[in-house]
Design an enzyme around this catalytic site. Structure first.
Site, mmCIF file in Angstrom:
data_model
loop_
_atom_site.group_PDB
_atom_site.id
_atom_site.type_symbol
_atom_site.label_atom_id
_atom_site.label_comp_id
_atom_site.label_asym_id
_atom_site.label_seq_id
_atom_site.Cartn_x
_atom_site.Cartn_y
_atom_site.Cartn_z
ATOM 1 N N GLN A 164 -11.055 16.861 40.837
ATOM 2 C CA GLN A 164 -11.714 17.698 41.830
ATOM 3 C C GLN A 164 -13.038 18.231 41.284
ATOM 4 O O GLN A 164 -13.317 18.169 40.092
ATOM 5 C CB GLN A 164 -10.801 18.852 42.208
ATOM 6 C CG GLN A 164 -9.582 18.408 43.004
ATOM 7 C CD GLN A 164 -8.564 19.505 43.150
ATOM 8 O OE1 GLN A 164 -7.451 19.396 42.667
ATOM 9 N NE2 GLN A 164 -8.960 20.576 43.821
ATOM 10 N N ASP A 169 -6.789 15.743 42.699
ATOM 11 C CA ASP A 169 -5.649 15.545 41.800
ATOM 12 C C ASP A 169 -4.623 16.676 41.872
ATOM 13 O O ASP A 169 -3.424 16.448 41.712
ATOM 14 C CB ASP A 169 -6.114 15.321 40.359
ATOM 15 C CG ASP A 169 -7.033 16.415 39.836
ATOM 16 O OD1 ASP A 169 -7.287 17.408 40.543
ATOM 17 O OD2 ASP A 169 -7.525 16.260 38.690
#
Length: 482
Positions: free
Chosen positions: A78, A231
């Protein structure tokens, strides 16, 4: 139904799992590190050529790994900002991670909108160095030519999905990834283009947010690509967490997130309101200090983490009155950015290595329990806690955590949960396209193998340790939690 694949593009490597669509059983796996950038000082660690992610993906998928796969899901790190020009070319390397260069930009954005509270109300988070919105401001101030060329902004998983589909005109993302940008609100389900313009100095196109079970598209070869996600959301989906579950992640810093039925706006900025990969919400509270507390104590005592754990078990709950406030790097929860750690309760009988070791574990866990209480205070139900990270395997953590958190603690067996979550998303999108699943019900895969620890008779003792910790915290930092 067949087989699907999930890939997780982390900051350092790509992992791929190929799974049975009905059970989630892992059939094959692939792995490849990301290529190391050329040059001893060529580029910063936070500047990454996205092509490295594709090269790693190709290597991980080698040897026929994806043979027979019908759908692929993508999870990726991210907070990565991928700026593209009007033709889809990369304007500059992606800016990834918690880039400290952007700290001043974060402060600028907070001031410009008016306050931390204004940001929390607008998009569910307060800009920090890692947020894409902050990196847009850094780009505008530091590399104005690149900012002027930026016509499209994407994140890592958006870009990878787009590449796998052959760079179509339609660009997509999911709620989970969008909720971490700082310019999309999980509460309203909408972008804030005014915040993009405020940060970048001009408008830029953003990907379309599609539903959790929707497909981003199909490759010319007929391979379905699901929406993808960040994630964090993929790992939660891979673990199979649901309402009543919280996930405590033990890294150098810590995070506490829980599944909730609605977005939480928090005027203090302690809660980041993320969306999950199922249509629900993942409010997250971060701490700056977790395993770094254990590592610092272990170094002081000349031990490794396993040795520190064994030493701590020679002490007793409460560490003979020693209390460590673990704010070694300042702290985010509570908001004490310029403070230091505190060791209280020193008496002759408590000045022993085993009591200091125990106080380190209790201090770290009490700090995370404080973060968990921030969520509980907003109505988030917590019936069990999933404990992630290598430190979760330490016996001293497993012994103390259930009574300090006050609920059942689950320590999952180490696995590639982000990749598994991406594969589960792919199976959901495939099932929806085939009419075997609906958009509200993901595939019911078997949950993670795990050890389970109950508070049991130690619950009262653990709560007494929490009270001891709280008393020292409130005396040292009055009204730290308001």
């Amino acid at each position: 139904m067949g087989i699907v694949a999930g890939l997780d593009s982390s900051p350092d490597f790509t992992r791929i799992v190929v799974c049975d669509t009905d059970t989630g059983a892992v059939l094959r796996q692939g792995y490849a590190p990301h290529p190391v950038p050329d040059g001893g000082d060529g580029g910063r660690l936070s500047d990454i050529d996205p092509q490295a992610w594709l090269l790693s993906l190709g290597e991980a998928a080698g040897g026929g790994l994806l043979e027979g796969v019908q759908a692929i899901g993508v999870s990726a790190q991210q907070n990565g900002l991928v700026p593209l020009d009007a033709q889809g070319g990369i304007v500059r390397p992606a800016i990834v991670g918690n880039d400290k260069r952007a700290q001043v930009a974060a402060a600028d954005l907070i001031d410009q909108l008016g306050s931390r509270e204004a940001w929390a109300a607008a998009v569910g988070c307060v800009p920090g160095a890692g947020h894409p919105v902050t990196k847009l401001r850094w780009l505008a101030k530091t590399e104005p030519e690149a900012a002027q060329r930026t016509a499209v902004i994407m994140q890592a998983h958006d870009w990878l999905v787009w590449q796998l589909l052959g760079r179509p005109a339609r660009r997509t993302t999911d709620r989970g990834g969008a909720s971490g940008t700082g310019y999309w609100s999980a509460a309203t389900g909408a972008y804030r283009p005014d915040l993009v313009e405020m940060a970048l100095g001009r408008q830029a196109a953003v990907p379309e947010v599609i539903g959790p079970a929707e497909a981003a598209g199909t490759t010319p070869e007929g391979l379905l690509i699901s929406a993808g996600t960040g994630d964090t959301m993929a790992a939660a989906f891979g673990l199979g967490v649901g309402l009543g579950d919280a996930v405590v992640s033990l890294g150098a810093s810590g995070s506490v997130m829980a599944v909730h039925h609605e977005a939480l706006t928090d005027s203090t900025g302690m809660i980041t309101s993320l969306a999950d990969a199922t249509g629900g919400h993942l409010p997250v509270v971060h701490t700056l200090n977790a395993v770094r507390v254990l590592r610092g104590t272990a170094e002081l005592l000349g031990l490794d983490l396993e040795g520190l754990s064994q030493l701590a078990l020679k002490s007793t709950p409460g560490s003979h009155g020693l209390v460590l406030l673990p704010y070694l790097e300042g702290e985010r929860t509570p908001n004490l950015p310029h403070t230091a750690g505190t060791l209280a309760g020193l008496r002759r009988e408590s000045m022993k290595p085993e009591h200091l070791a125990r106080a380190a574990f209790e201090g770290m866990l009490c700090g995370l329990a404080d973060a968990l209480d921030v969520l509980r205070g907003r109505g988030v139900e917590v019936r069990r806690v999933f404990l992630l990270g290598a430190a979760a395997e330490l016996t001293a953590v497993q012994a103390a955590a259930p009574s300090l958190f006050g609920v059942q603690v689950v320590v999952p067996q180490p696995a590639d949960y982000a990749a598994l979550g991406a594969a589960r998303q792919a199976a959901w999108a495939l099932g929806l396209s085939q009419g075997t699943l609906d958009a509200r019900t993901p595939p019911a895969w078997q949950g993670a193998s795990a050890q389970v620890f109950e508070p049991g008779e130690e619950l009262a003792v653990g709560q007494a340790v929490r009270q001891q910790f709280t008393a020292v915290r409130e005396q040292t930092h009055p009204a730290a939690f308001g």
